[in-house]
Design an enzyme around this catalytic site. Structure first.
Site, PDB file in Angstrom:
ATOM      1  N   LYS A   1       3.734 -54.265  49.135  1.00  0.00           N
ATOM      2  CA  LYS A   1       3.961 -53.475  50.525  1.00  0.00           C
ATOM      3  C   LYS A   1       4.244 -54.080  51.727  1.00  0.00           C
ATOM      4  O   LYS A   1       5.165 -54.246  52.528  1.00  0.00           O
ATOM      5  CB  LYS A   1       3.316 -52.175  50.348  1.00  0.00           C
TER       6      LYS A   1
ATOM      7  N   ASP B   1       4.412 -41.566  53.024  1.00  0.00           N
ATOM      8  CA  ASP B   1       4.342 -41.273  51.507  1.00  0.00           C
ATOM      9  C   ASP B   1       4.931 -39.938  51.253  1.00  0.00           C
ATOM     10  O   ASP B   1       5.282 -39.530  50.039  1.00  0.00           O
ATOM     11  CB  ASP B   1       2.834 -41.279  51.236  1.00  0.00           C
TER      12      ASP B   1
ATOM     13  N   GLN C   1      -3.508 -45.504  50.284  1.00  0.00           N
ATOM     14  CA  GLN C   1      -3.241 -45.837  48.925  1.00  0.00           C
ATOM     15  C   GLN C   1      -4.342 -44.998  48.167  1.00  0.00           C
ATOM     16  O   GLN C   1      -5.279 -45.202  48.118  1.00  0.00           O
ATOM     17  CB  GLN C   1      -3.386 -47.469  48.663  1.00  0.00           C
TER      18      GLN C   1
HETATM   19  N1  GUN Z   1      -0.621 -44.636  43.827  1.00  0.00           N
HETATM   20  C1  GUN Z   1       0.311 -44.937  42.923  1.00  0.00           C
HETATM   21  N2  GUN Z   1       1.513 -44.456  43.642  1.00  0.00           N
HETATM   22  C2  GUN Z   1       1.178 -44.284  44.942  1.00  0.00           C
HETATM   23  C3  GUN Z   1       1.969 -43.980  46.160  1.00  0.00           C
HETATM   24  O1  GUN Z   1       3.244 -43.971  45.993  1.00  0.00           O
HETATM   25  N3  GUN Z   1       1.522 -43.990  47.265  1.00  0.00           N
HETATM   26  C4  GUN Z   1       0.263 -43.972  47.408  1.00  0.00           C
HETATM   27  N4  GUN Z   1      -0.442 -43.907  48.477  1.00  0.00           N
HETATM   28  N5  GUN Z   1      -0.821 -44.431  46.310  1.00  0.00           N
HETATM   29  C5  GUN Z   1      -0.184 -44.434  45.131  1.00  0.00           C
END
Ligand code: GUN
Length: 296
Positions: free
Chosen positions: A55, A122, A99
């Site tokens: 990311k 998100d 996350q």
């Molecule tokens: N863990 C797995 N997929 C995601 C996601 O799309 N966003 C976040 N914040 N954590 C994750």
């Protein structure tokens, strides 16, 4: 007939290039405009560390401001909450991503609810989930938005089609259903959410024109569950232990890809399908949040 393989890596790269062009055209008029994304990671989950770095790299390539805030696994609920409050108050920050998964002692939902909904890239805050369900403009979760983008790029219109989503998570299954049943372009589908209590799952899946697998179980969906010619979107990225591999594991999706590609009309591989789209759509959401906050 072998299915068309949907190349999420290439489509994700195209989407990121389009976003970079859009960002640069905004910057030409507003030189101080720079979207800022902060990713918060608590603890040492190995898969999360990989995703967070991806990311960060995607942000740097487009030119966004990007930081990873790493908190120790033993951080308290209050410590994580205080960081999120600080980021809410920081004008340079337009997107905040906590996350997941968090270490077991932390309570995820109250932390997600602390994030300013305008910075919730998100799309996990109840305000954004509610807006999405009501068909209002919202920041929507990146993975289901990425699945819809794949359908768009492949010119597979879900309108009027029967979509079966296997998996009812708040991150993928539920928002995916909300996106595809909307009265909107690249939606208008008849949607069914299936899960562990669904009766005769194979028979239900066999009715799907578009089958979306988001269960988190390696090679769970079998070729015999797929209607010949159907589109199959595999959201899963599972680590399967395998001592014969250099890393000690290999990655695979929720669909038995090698067999399924002989039945489906189009199918995403995993890795290389939905995963790159999630990251590209995070970049899309970050630009959307920054534009809204800065009023450009
Ligand atoms: N863990 C797995 N997929 C995601 C996601 O799309 N966003 C976040 N914040 N954590 C994750």
């Amino acid at each position: 007939m072998t299915a068309k393989i949907i190349d999420g890596k290439a489509i994700g790269a195209q989407l990121r290039a389009d976003l970079k062009a859009e960002y640069e055209s905004i910057k030409a008029k507003h030189p101080n405009f720079q979207p800022g994304l902060i990713v918060v990671i608590v603890g040492e989950n190995p898969a999360s560390k990989v995703y967070v770095n991806m990311k960060h790299k995607a942000c740097q390539e487009i030119g966004y401001h990007s930081e990873i805030r790493r908190l120790p696994a033993e951080s308290t609920q209050d410590e994580v909450a205080q960081l999120l409050r600080d980021l809410n108050a920081d004008n340079r920050v337009h997107g905040i991503l906590l996350q997941l998964p968090l270490p077991d002692h932390l309570d995820e939902q109250p932390l997600l609810e602390l994030i300013d909904p305008r910075k919730d890239v998100d799309g996990f805050h109840p305000v954004n989930a509610g807006k999405l369900a009501l068909g209002m403009p919202a920041l929507a979760p990146c993975t289901p938005v990425g699945c819809q983008e794949l359908l768009k790029y492949e010119n597979i219109d879900p309108s009027g089609k029967f979509v079966v989503i296997v998996g009812r998570s708040n991150i993928v299954g539920k928002p995916m259903a909300m996106i595809l049943c909307q009265k909107a372009k690249w939606a208008n589908a008849t949607v069914c959410i299936a899960h562990s209590r669904t009766k005769d799952l194979p028979a239900l899946c066999r009715q799907a024109d578009i089958l979306i697998a988001a269960i988190g179980s390696p090679k769970f969906v079998q070729a015999e569950w797929i209607k010949p010619g159907a589109t199959v979107i595999d959201v899963g990225t599972n680590r399967v232990e395998d001592a014969s591999r250099e890393k000690g594991y290999y990655l695979c999706g929720d669909v038995d890809f090698d067999a399924a590609k002989e039945v489906a009309g189009a199918i995403t591989p995993s890795p290389g399908g939905v995963g790159p789209m999630t990251i590209a759509c995070l970049m899309k959401n970050t630009l959307q949040a920054a534009k809204a906050i800065e009023g450009v």
